[in-house]
Each structure stands twice: as C-alpha cells, then as structure tokens.
Scaffold this motif. Structure first.
Motif: not given
Ligand code: HEM
Length: 398
Positions: A88, A92, A96, A343, A349
């Motif tokens: 992940k 991110v 993001m 997160r 995301p």
C-alpha cells in the motif's frame, strides 16, 4: 432454520438486493448464506467503521476468484497485514501527492478538450466510450505506458465483466490476461533502464524485503492504476445523466465554482451505483449491533444501501449537490471507494484522483455546447456495474 443462499438474488436484483433485504430486517444486520458460505450484511457509518477498524476482517480469503481474475488481479486488493502495508505504501507514494494528482487531472482535461473538438459536426458520440478513451490515454501518459487504441476497451472490459457470468465475464478475463502479459514485458524493459520518477519505473523498481516484485505482480499493480482511472468514465456518464435530469446544476459548474463542483462530484459518487457492496471475512468471533458474527463469516458492507439510507442522508433518492455544501464528510459516511484511512486500510488510494479528474471533466462538460438526442439513458439497477443504457449519446453541433 437453514438460511437460503442469496447468490441468485444478487445476480437477479443487483444493487437493490441488499437494501431490500436490510429493509425487511428493519436495518439490522442480516444473517444469510452467500456464495455457499455463512455471511452477514451490515450497513451505515457504524458498520463501515466496524468493517475497517481493529483488524476485524481479512480480505485475502474473502474475494471470490471471478472478481480477482477480472477486476482486481492478484495484487494489493488481495493482501492483508504486513504484506498489504508494504504494497500500500507504494500506492500512497504514487497516488496521494497533490502534484501528481494535479498533473493527471490537467492531462485528462487537456485530452478531453482535444477529443471534444473532434466531436463537433452533429454526429452522435457515446460520451462513455469517448471518455474511457480520454482517461485511458491520460492514465497511460501519466504512468509511462504506451498509448494504444485497444487499451480503453480492455480496461473497461475488466470492470464491466467482474460480476456476471457469460460473454462479458469472458471478455474481462481475456482482457486481463492480455494486458498482464503485455505490461509484464514493459516492466522487464523498465528494469533494464535507469530508474525515473514515472509510475511505471517506480513500480518496476519497487522493493519489498529487498526483492523486486515478480513482473506479473508489478503489471497487476500498474493495471491497478490505469484501470480504475479509466473507470472514472462511469462517473462521467453518471454526471452527464445528472446534468440532463437536473439542468439547474449546470450554471454553477459552468462558472467554475470549485466548491459547488466538489459538492456535485460528491453527490454523483453518493447517488449513482458503482460498487454494490464490499466483502471481508471475520478473523475471530465478533459482535456487531447485538449480532454474533462467528469467525470465518463473510461480512458484506452494503455500500449502495448506505448511500440511500434516509437515516444517513435526508431524501436520499433526490440528487442534491447542495447537501455537501459547507458539510464535512465523515470518514465512514460516504464510502463509494471504501472507508477509513487509505494509508493503513484498504480504502481506495485513488479517491483524490477520482475527485480531481471528475471535477475537471464535469466543469468541461457543463461548458460544452451539446444536447442529448432521443435515447434510453435509464439505469438498470440489476446490472452490475450499472451505467446509463445508452452510454449517454451526445450531439455537439459545429
Ligand atoms: C471510479 C472511481 C473509483 C472507484 C468507484 C473506486 C473504488 C474502490 C473501492 C471500492 C476500493 C476497495 C476498498 C476496500 O476494499 O476497502 C478501491 C481500492 C483501490 N483503488 Fe479505487 N476506485 C476508483 C478509482 C481509483 C483510481 C483512480 C485509482 C488509482 C489511480 C484507484 C486505485 C485503487 C487501488 C490501488 C485500490 C486497492 C487498495 C487496497 O487494497 O489497499 N481507484 N477502489
């Protein structure tokens, strides 16, 4: 008493299935069987919190193979715990950051404008198909994948065929197989080059426990960016549907009112059907709203139902962007892309990208001089994923 398996009811009723069932249970958790397994359906902000918090549920055993083999692939969606956290972090980092989000949204806007120039002249065009092409090109350029005219149909097929048997499902499987193979080769090529900041290079060179991902998995994760970016075409078609049914919303969008645009985008994401529900499996014996949930039970979070629950949204079947003006949206309230913290948990995301891209395209759509010729733009809620039947045909005069 033996509980009836509900799989066929979902296949028949689609988005209406869980909300109907929950209404009959007065909003309480609904124990059932689904896919031959014990399951329970829950909904509402408290349910979403329960679904995402305290590691109550795991995912890797909860996702049905037909969904993994079409929509998701064997990547981040199917991981739990430490493996999920490590993967992940890659998403991110890629998705993001404001700079990257703005770049992708501007790119989508620019490609949309170029495409819209080609729509002039009075011939009907499918807004859904055209927008899917625009978004696939934008996603390809942004990530560093070669643009190709068959990319959009393949990415659309992966989304369109996940919840059904028959030809749509077969198309989805073939599209995934083809693209995973092609993009695995691209990942291998990237590894022979110096690393750059492009997403394709960052995925190719991403290390977990000191090792590169195998090329197929890296390709799956690359698809996990370009496929859902293309899927924003569903939301653009819904936005056009809303503009048609609620023409009063157009003026403020056309004027570039960003606060109103955000409210409109949130209302599109609440009102229209996309993910019907999300599934996880109880890691241990759990309790929710005085219902026992035994370890191993499938827990279904009714997303569509939550967005149309009058205890959460006043007059939920009215399309009213104003409901989002001056209102802070809770982490577990509006959940078209999951709930909680993206997160740490499985929440999407790509939500900020979705909101930015949709906002950009919705303002352009509101400014575009077009009309809808006679067509059937109704939305069949038994079809998952739903979309306006006509794909929203538009005519852009010269
Ligand atoms: C049409 C717009 C979109 C919708 C409706 C959507 C919906 C979702 C949903 C429901 C989830 C699963 C949440 C969960 O399992 O708890 C998810 C996860 C994910 N989405 Fe999106 N998404 C969209 C756009 C995007 C975009 C634009 C990207 C990337 C650019 C993206 C990348 C991902 C990834 C990588 C995950 C996996 C997250 C994880 O398992 O931790 N999505 N999305």
């Amino acid at each position: 008493m033996a509980l009836l398996d509900q799989t066929l009811a979902f296949a028949t009723l689609g988005y209406a299935w869980l909300p109907d069932l929950r209404r009959r249970h007065h909003g309480r958790p609904v124990p059932m069987r689904f896919g031959g397994q014990p399951a329970v359906a829950i909904s509402g902000p408290d349910a979403a919190r329960f679904f995402y918090e305290h590691g109550n549920l795991e995912r890797h055993t909860a996702l049905p193979a037909p969904v993994v083999d079409t929509l998701f692939g064997r990547g981040v969606h199917t991981l739990d715990d430490e493996a999920h956290r490590a993967r992940k972090a890659l998403f991110v980092a890629l998705l993001m950051h404001e700079d990257g989000i703005d770049t992708l949204a501007s790119l989508a806007g620019k490609i949309f404008d170029e495409a819209a120039d080609g729509w002039r002249g009075g011939k009907p065009v499918s807004l859904f198909d055209e927008t899917a092409r625009v978004l696939a090109d934008a996603a390809a350029r942004w990530t560093g994948v070669r643009e190709d005219p068959e990319l959009a149909p393949d990415l659309v097929a992966m989304v369109d065929g996940f919840a059904t048997a028959g030809p749509r499902h077969l198309r989805a499987r073939l599209a995934r197989r083809r693209r995973e193979r092609q993009l695995s080769r691209l990942i291998e090529d990237e590894r022979r080059q110096e690393p750059t900041g492009e997403p394709v290079s960052r995925i190719a060179h991403h290390l977990e426990d000191g090792y590169l991902l195998d090329p197929r998995t890296a390709a799956v994760e690359l698809i996990n960016i370009i496929r859902p970016t293309t899927a924003v075409a569903w939301l653009v078609a819904f936005a056009a549907h809303a503009l048609d049914r609620s023409p009063g919303t157009r003026a403020r969008l056309r004027g570039g009112d960003d606060e109103y645009t955000l409210a409109f985008v949130q209302e599109v994401r609440r009102f229209y059907p996309f993910a019907p529900f999300l599934g996880g499996r109880a890691r241990r014996d759990l309790h929710f709203q005085r219902t026992e949930i035994a370890k191993g039970t499938l827990v279904l979070l009714d997303v569509y139902g939550q967005h149309h629950d009058e205890r959460v949204w006043a007059e939920p079947y009215e399309f009213r962007p104003e409901r989002f003006l001056g209102r802070k949206v809770g982490e577990y309230e509006l959940i078209p892309q999951g709930g909680g913290d993206p997160r740490t948990g499985h929440r999407c995301p790509g939500e900020k990208i979705t909101v930015a891209v949709l906002g950009t395209l919705v303002q352009r759509l509101a400014r575009l001089d077009y009309y809808l010729p006679p067509q059937n733009s109704s939305i069949d809620l038994s079809r998952v994923p739903a979309r306006p039947r006509s794909g929203i045909e538009i005519i852009v005069p010269q």
